[in-house]
Motif scaffolding. Sequence first.
Motif: not given
Length: 299
Positions: A200-201, A166, A146, A39, A34-37, A198
């Motif tokens: 980032g979130r 996550p 993602p 990577k 998922i975004p913001g983890i 996340s």
Amino acid sequence: MAFGSIKGHAQQITMLRSALQRGTIAHAYLFTGIPGIGKMTVAHGLAKALNCSSGLEADFCDDCASCVMISGGTHPDVQVIQPDGDFIKITQIRTMQERLLYARFYERYRVVLIDRAETMNLQSANCLLKTIEEPPGNTVIILITPLPYQIPATIRSRCQRVAFQPLPSHQIEESLREMLGADSSGTYRLAAGMAGGSLGRALRWQETGMLARRQQLLALLSGPNPPRLNALLDCADELGEDRGELLELLDLLRLWMRDVMIAGETGAQADILNIDLAGEVTAAARRLSLPHLFRQDML
């Protein structure tokens, strides 16, 4: 910032470090999750470890000239490709391929990081496939996405996949404290619990005040006469000045509705994510039935 200082992903980092130690680094990787983890953080770490001049084994120092250039985006042997607008275009892939034809500047590794690789159009993907099938020597290509199944199978099958999970909420809360300082507003735990793993979130919510905007949006829904579509759109237009912020707000609304449904079904508050609004969630659950929540004039 060596590998050991990256939050989470111990299994994935151990696998990459083992490959560095054995000299079995793949020519192409597919980093998914998922975004913001983190990577991209790990991808940058791998690029640094491949080019670090400190002599550390399967790690990087973050202080040598090579590491500093990679951090600053100026290393001549490390390319980062991101979408130009909505897509990664064939001209970007061709430019990357042309750069790979030249000799390396520092005689170590050339690394290409392709962020949001799922945004490659068909022409871009087909063009990239040629490079992945016949990679230049000492070149590592890392696709970061993602949505791996939006990338053609011909490319996926030629990459070594590294799946990132996550982050646990306590780790996100700890990271927010390290990056932003003391939790004077008391929202780190709230953001960490709602962010779905996340970092980032959660960080973005803190920096943009999104959780406060969430309360403004929910105020429209918590009264006895929830507004109709036009009122919600007016609120979204006022609170979210761009598409990204609007989607964030709507996602927060989805989490609130999830909490109301759980509270309505079980009556328990233990699983509520909007912990600062637990009382409001419980009151809404008593007032609104599930059919009411899904009525078209409610959304």
